[in-house]
Design a protein around this motif. Sequence first.
Motif, PDB file in Angstrom:
ATOM      1  N   THR A  99       1.057  -1.211   0.082  1.00  0.00           N
ATOM      2  CA  THR A  99      -0.032   0.037  -0.194  1.00  0.00           C
ATOM      3  C   THR A  99       0.896   1.102   0.194  1.00  0.00           C
ATOM      4  O   THR A  99       1.660   1.198   0.866  1.00  0.00           O
ATOM      5  CB  THR A  99      -0.833  -0.123   1.343  1.00  0.00           C
TER       6      THR A  99
ATOM      7  N   ASN B 188     -10.544  -1.911  -2.974  1.00  0.00           N
ATOM      8  CA  ASN B 188      -9.299  -2.846  -3.049  1.00  0.00           C
ATOM      9  C   ASN B 188      -9.742  -4.151  -2.692  1.00  0.00           C
ATOM     10  O   ASN B 188      -9.185  -5.139  -3.176  1.00  0.00           O
ATOM     11  CB  ASN B 188      -8.273  -2.546  -2.322  1.00  0.00           C
TER      12      ASN B 188
ATOM     13  N   GLY C  41      -3.091  -4.376  -1.999  1.00  0.00           N
ATOM     14  CA  GLY C  41      -2.768  -3.844  -0.848  1.00  0.00           C
ATOM     15  C   GLY C  41      -2.009  -4.709   0.299  1.00  0.00           C
ATOM     16  O   GLY C  41      -1.975  -5.831  -0.035  1.00  0.00           O
TER      17      GLY C  41
END
Length: 392
Positions: free
Chosen positions: A234, A326, A347
């Motif tokens: 991330t 996500n 992520g």
Amino acid sequence: MTKKLLTIALTGLLSTTAFAADLYVRNAGAGGAYSTVSAAITAASDGDRIIIQPKINGTAYVENLIINKSLTFVSETNYNKYIIQGNVTISPAAGRVVTISSLSSGISGGYTLEASGATTGGRTTINLYNCDLNNVFTYQVNTTTNISGCTVKESLIFSHGRCTANKANYINIYSQAEDTSLATSDVEVYGNVSKSGISNAQLNYNFKFYNNFCTGFIVSNFKAGGSGEIINNTVYNPNPGDFGPFYISLNGPIPGNITIMNNAGSFVVGQTNACIKNESTNVNVTATYNLFTNSFVTQGTMTQSNNSGAVNMNFDNTAYTIAGMNVNAGNPAINYTDLDLTRNDAGHYGGSNSWANYWPSDNGGKPQVNYLVTPRTISSGTLSITGSGFSK
């Protein structure tokens, strides 16, 4: 299946090690112990363990340390760190292994933990666990650094090793020159926080950057003909900067392959609006299944597929969380399946190196995992699970 896999892995995490001798360090030499850590180092032999009593009221042992033997340093009091107000210098030697657990450099002073030079005829290994440090400079030739569960207030710079579950201002994998006694493993950087980004500036090893929370990645050096993986990270930068989140800028025509996949990102546009920028001419960059709140813009040559821009995601760089689209939007291949066996997230929580491995919400003072590799599928043959950890 998931619970069984994790149970099998965790049962082998902690092992008992036999030390040649235990030497104690206590305030004013209480109970016949040494009064300084330096005195204990002088008296110790290779393989000994030095057990240090934390002083009351946060008082420090005020001394610079020179570690010139294979030694292990631990706290005498569970869940408490001992404070050493001074620099820690590790002298290199082939086969030397120095392990330091629960050391704090204190709240003031720019003290440094460093290797003093290159190792000849072999490698020096430095293990750092559950420490609070100011700077770590262990980037010397033929040096391996394994660091986990530490806070580094300024720079963490090393040349080879495994870096997991640390919080640092800056993480740089850097080499001054070619290693003459090569390690057999890659550089692995998993599950870290870096407020000023993560960079690869070393030329000896393949690198794997998985499941980190940081402001961006820079690759400025590379193993010729090697590979780099930047997967399930991330990237969040609320301040405009000179570089985009993924910046490949190599000196010279170095060949190789870099994979950028399953990352989630958001950044304030500064000098560039490119999510991924490749300024190299010989490195093959492949970018797939990356998600950005920004418009997905790239610069330079790369192979692209299944990337998305202008998606709805929310980032928290205090709690290190991410929410929004996500979820289950990463590469659907089974190799990237999450620990909960759902489709892979983009992520730092996605995949088998999930942030949750290294930062469990209720860890407290319990033993902590510092490395875990579990297979996604088992079709035939021997089940192999690798794990390690340390107790605080």
